[in-house]
Design an enzyme around this catalytic site. Sequence first.
Site, short mmCIF file in Angstrom:
data_model
loop_
_atom_site.label_atom_id
_atom_site.label_comp_id
_atom_site.label_asym_id
_atom_site.label_seq_id
_atom_site.Cartn_x
_atom_site.Cartn_y
_atom_site.Cartn_z
N GLY A 49 54.33 -31.31 15.47
CA GLY A 49 55.57 -30.78 15.89
C GLY A 49 56.96 -31.81 15.51
O GLY A 49 57.91 -30.93 15.37
N ASP A 107 56.94 -33.82 27.59
CA ASP A 107 56.75 -32.84 28.64
C ASP A 107 56.06 -33.57 29.78
O ASP A 107 56.84 -34.44 30.65
CB ASP A 107 55.85 -31.59 28.17
CG ASP A 107 55.72 -30.49 29.12
OD1 ASP A 107 56.32 -30.77 30.16
OD2 ASP A 107 54.92 -29.61 28.68
N LYS A 135 61.66 -32.95 28.73
CA LYS A 135 61.76 -31.94 30.18
C LYS A 135 61.55 -33.22 31.32
O LYS A 135 60.40 -33.42 31.70
CB LYS A 135 60.37 -31.30 30.05
CG LYS A 135 60.36 -30.14 28.88
CD LYS A 135 59.31 -29.18 29.04
CE LYS A 135 59.32 -28.12 27.99
NZ LYS A 135 58.12 -27.57 28.11
N ILE A 157 59.55 -23.50 24.70
CA ILE A 157 60.24 -23.41 23.74
C ILE A 157 59.71 -23.33 22.22
O ILE A 157 58.49 -23.99 22.21
CB ILE A 157 61.59 -24.18 23.52
CG1 ILE A 157 61.04 -25.63 23.51
CG2 ILE A 157 62.54 -24.18 24.80
CD1 ILE A 157 62.09 -26.65 23.21
N ARG A 169 57.03 -22.81 14.01
CA ARG A 169 57.67 -24.35 13.75
C ARG A 169 58.58 -24.31 12.65
O ARG A 169 59.50 -25.16 12.47
CB ARG A 169 56.35 -25.04 12.97
CG ARG A 169 55.30 -25.49 14.04
CD ARG A 169 54.24 -26.35 13.60
NE ARG A 169 53.07 -26.46 14.34
CZ ARG A 169 52.82 -27.19 15.24
NH1 ARG A 169 53.85 -27.87 15.71
NH2 ARG A 169 51.63 -27.25 15.80
P1 IMP Z 1 53.14 -33.91 26.80
O1 IMP Z 1 51.65 -34.68 26.22
O2 IMP Z 1 52.54 -32.92 28.23
O3 IMP Z 1 54.09 -34.60 27.01
O4 IMP Z 1 53.27 -32.67 25.90
C1 IMP Z 1 53.83 -32.95 24.77
C2 IMP Z 1 53.38 -32.28 23.53
O5 IMP Z 1 53.14 -30.74 23.86
C3 IMP Z 1 54.50 -31.99 22.44
O6 IMP Z 1 54.21 -32.82 21.35
C4 IMP Z 1 54.40 -30.60 21.97
O7 IMP Z 1 53.40 -30.52 20.93
C5 IMP Z 1 53.85 -29.89 23.46
N1 IMP Z 1 54.76 -29.21 24.15
C6 IMP Z 1 55.28 -29.50 25.17
N2 IMP Z 1 56.33 -28.59 25.50
C7 IMP Z 1 56.29 -27.50 24.35
C8 IMP Z 1 57.20 -26.53 24.53
O8 IMP Z 1 57.95 -26.00 25.26
N3 IMP Z 1 56.78 -25.57 23.47
C9 IMP Z 1 55.90 -26.14 22.41
N4 IMP Z 1 55.01 -27.05 22.62
C10 IMP Z 1 55.48 -27.91 23.60
MG MG Z 2 52.63 -28.62 19.99
#
Ligand code: IMP
Ligand code: MG
Length: 179
Positions: A49, A107, A135, A157, A169
């Site tokens: 990402g 996230d 977020k 998103i 992407r």
């Molecule tokens: P976390 O480990 O829950 O903090 O999520 C992080 C990863 O989840 C990011 O690097 C993204 O690849 C994916 N992610 C989180 N939110 C979104 C979103 O709204 N759209 C697309 N990918 C997301």
């Molecule tokens: Mg992703």
Amino acid sequence: MKKIQLLDKKFKLYIPFSEIEKNISVVAQQLNRDFADEPCPLFICTLDGAFMFTANLLQKLKLNCEVSFVKVSSYQGTRSSGEIREILGLNTTVKGRSVIILEDIVDSGLTIEFLDKLIKKQQPKQVKVCTMLFKPETYRKNIPIDYTAMCIPNDFIVGFGLDYNQLGRQLKDIYVLEK
Ligand code: IMP
Ligand code: MG
């Protein structure tokens, strides 16, 4: 309003490229200031990402620096699987260096916590977190998010590196899922 469809989902324009870039420039200025005296900070791009964010941000840096890549995965569709998998490991020496992790979006914080632990095992001088999007409503960890280009509510998103099932992407603007 610009709309797109990816597989079964409809998205609408959320953050245009001009605004994304304006916010990335602010972060670049902060990094240029904070790391001006570091000999060679190491930026770690979290694949997949963060590739667009990394490219755009690094072009704006006036630092002597290095960039390396790690690949981790947690998301399936529009939700986190709750489990992180390391797909491509870090192959750069981290010991004694200032490391800045670059993320597309923080996230729940699971990914950043995983990477922070992984990097700290190799005794860096310091580890900072720099994310394009954050977020805050869904963040569950205690690791400080040192640099944030943009904060958003708990919406799903795509675009500017972010995907829905690997699609979207390449989009230059960021789009939000239509409810
Ligand atoms: P976390 O480990 O829950 O903090 O999520 C992080 C990863 O989840 C990011 O690097 C993204 O690849 C994916 N992610 C989180 N939110 C979104 C979103 O709204 N759209 C697309 N990918 C997301
Ligand atoms: Mg992703």
